[in-house]
Design a protein around this motif. Structure first.
Motif, PDB file in Angstrom:
ATOM      1  N   VAL A  84      -5.481  -6.197   2.769  1.00  0.00           N
ATOM      2  CA  VAL A  84      -4.734  -5.423   1.770  1.00  0.00           C
ATOM      3  C   VAL A  84      -5.233  -5.705   0.356  1.00  0.00           C
ATOM      4  CG1 VAL A  84      -2.482  -5.232   0.641  1.00  0.00           C
ATOM      5  CG2 VAL A  84      -2.649  -5.052   3.114  1.00  0.00           C
TER       6      VAL A  84
ATOM      7  N   VAL B  88      -1.066   0.668   7.871  1.00  0.00           N
ATOM      8  CA  VAL B  88      -1.006  -0.746   7.508  1.00  0.00           C
ATOM      9  C   VAL B  88      -0.439  -1.532   8.681  1.00  0.00           C
ATOM     10  CG1 VAL B  88      -0.171  -2.443   5.843  1.00  0.00           C
ATOM     11  CG2 VAL B  88      -0.628  -0.095   5.111  1.00  0.00           C
TER      12      VAL B  88
ATOM     13  N   ILE C 171       0.858  -1.183   0.000  1.00  0.00           N
ATOM     14  CA  ILE C 171       0.000   0.000   0.000  1.00  0.00           C
ATOM     15  C   ILE C 171       0.897   1.237   0.000  1.00  0.00           C
ATOM     16  CG2 ILE C 171      -1.705   1.321   1.295  1.00  0.00           C
ATOM     17  CD1 ILE C 171      -2.902  -1.107   0.070  1.00  0.00           C
TER      18      ILE C 171
ATOM     19  N   GLU D  55      -1.830  -9.079   6.148  1.00  0.00           N
ATOM     20  CA  GLU D  55      -1.576  -7.641   6.097  1.00  0.00           C
ATOM     21  C   GLU D  55      -2.914  -6.911   6.023  1.00  0.00           C
ATOM     22  OE1 GLU D  55       0.834  -7.222   2.696  1.00  0.00           O
ATOM     23  OE2 GLU D  55       2.603  -8.121   3.600  1.00  0.00           O
TER      24      GLU D  55
ATOM     25  N   LYS E 294      -3.038   5.185   0.092  1.00  0.00           N
ATOM     26  CA  LYS E 294      -3.606   5.606   1.376  1.00  0.00           C
ATOM     27  C   LYS E 294      -4.480   6.844   1.202  1.00  0.00           C
ATOM     28  CE  LYS E 294       0.093   3.781   4.343  1.00  0.00           C
ATOM     29  NZ  LYS E 294       1.157   4.148   5.303  1.00  0.00           N
TER      30      LYS E 294
ATOM     31  N   VAL F  14      -5.205  -3.161   6.357  1.00  0.00           N
ATOM     32  CA  VAL F  14      -5.253  -1.695   6.334  1.00  0.00           C
ATOM     33  C   VAL F  14      -6.240  -1.225   7.396  1.00  0.00           C
ATOM     34  CG1 VAL F  14      -5.812   0.353   4.965  1.00  0.00           C
ATOM     35  CG2 VAL F  14      -4.688  -1.602   3.881  1.00  0.00           C
TER      36      VAL F  14
END
Length: 377
Positions: free
Chosen positions: A207, A66, A26, A183, A31, A185
């Motif tokens: 993610v 993240v 990311i 992972e 973002k 966000v």
């Protein structure tokens, strides 16, 4: 000296590679896009929640970060309430809303007609979970409608599921989709509700699903830009996010431009000449009906929010002993006279009066009076 790496050196290299791949997954531009998506969709959800709670609600200032799955217990050290949203059509993924337990208790109390000033309990009841689930159902529904407009996609979601979650114990069982993603966000918003709550509401997104949202947003933005501007599409995620924000506010801009053009219009002066003028009194139209139909400019954001309409025939109060004496054939006398107008309620608020009619084989209600038309929203 040995050429072999020690276990500590191997672990350090693996940590470095993991962190590097995490940051590559990311980007900062991604973002920005995710923050803009959350800002617009949560703004719509805040409007819906404000109507449900009859309180001023603000959900703003998204902060995107993240995380790894193993970092969640540190980020959420105490049990929270999670609302799981599964996308069935248009998008393929899972979104998790996370709220503090105390915030949920206040929202649930407001949903049930309370003042929000309560004493917090150790555990949430089924009634409180049902109340927050209904509130989130309305919020997520309006947010999905807004997201559908932004992405030019038909989006359908499953009914949200609310549950208490402890990321150090039962998170893997409750949300295996996030565990498999590894992972995650996190999009954190500041949430204020009247003077009762000043806290955070957070989104946890795998993610892969986050990248899917970013790509859908960029594709929608590029296609919109190419049609409207007929120029080379912009590839910057920040510029794309700004374009989306401008598109959402287009109706307001058009109205402002229309008002400016009307103000700038000046009638031409008539040349001096001998002309005969017909003079008559000016008759102005009544603006009463127009005033009643004047809605907020952003009303279109919640037009698809479902509301519950109830027709109340009457009410009464009974003692427990009287209720226990009820049997088949018992007659309950209500507080309204025969033929008196019935109340029409929307989400528990009286908005109109009406009379009961029969349509084919079903009951219906003919509206005879609107209560407080200026406050129907």
């Amino acid at each position: 000296m040995s050429d072999l790496l020690s276990q500590d050196e191997i672990d350090a290299l693996l940590r470095g590679m993991s962190e590097s791949s995490l940051h590559e997954a990311i980007s900062d531009q991604d973002k920005d896009v995710l923050g803009e998506i959350g800002n617009i969709s949560m703004g719509t959800a805040a409007t819906t929640l404000s109507i449900l709670l009859n309180q001023k609600v603000s959900i703003t200032t998204p902060i995107v970060s993240v995380l790894k799955w193993d970092e969640l217990p540190k980020e959420f050290p105490v049990p929270y309430v999670a609302i799981k949203v599964v996308y069935k059509e248009g998008l393929d993924g899972v979104n998790l809303l996370v709220l503090k337990k105390e915030d949920v208790e206040i929202i649930a109390d407001l949903m049930m007609g309370g003042s929000g000033s309560i004493e917090f309990s150790e555990e949430l009841s089924e009634l409180q979970l049902s109340a927050i689930q209904e509130a989130m159902n309305q919020m997520v529904g309006s947010a999905s409608t807004s997201l559908s407009s932004m992405l030019n996609l038909k989006i359908d979601i499953s009914p949200p599921e609310a549950f208490v979650i402890d990321f150090a114990q039962n998170a893997e069982e409750m949300i295996p989709e996030l565990k498999r993603a590894d992972e995650i966000v996190k999009v954190a918003f500041r949430m204020t509700i009247g003077d009762l709550i000043d806290s955070q509401i957070m989104q946890l997104i795998p993610v892969d699903f986050a990248k899917q949202l970013v790509n859908a947003m960029l594709n929608s933005t590029l296609s919109t830009s190419s049609v409207q501007e007929k120029s080379e599409p912009k590839t910057s995620a920040q510029e794309s996010a700004k374009t989306i924000e401008k598109t959402v506010k287009s109706e307001q801009s058009k109205k402002q431009q229309t008002g400016a053009s009307l103000q700038s219009f000046q009638p031409k002066k008539e040349e001096k000449s001998e002309r005969v003028y017909n003079v008559s009194p000016v008759q102005f139209e009544s603006f009463d009906e127009e005033e009643e139909r004047r809605y907020p400019e952003n009303i279109e954001l919640i037009l698809d929010v479902p509301l519950e309409i109830t027709v109340e025939l009457g009410r009464t109060q009974k003692l427990v002993r009287e209720i226990l004496e009820f049997s088949t054939g018992s007659i309950i006398e209500l507080d309204k006279l025969a033929g008196e107008p019935v109340d029409i309620l929307v989400n528990g608020k009286v908005i109109a009066k009406g009379e009961v009619v029969v349509i084919d084989e079903s009951f219906g209600v003919r509206i005879t009076d609107i209560v407080n038309p200026s406050n129907r929203l």
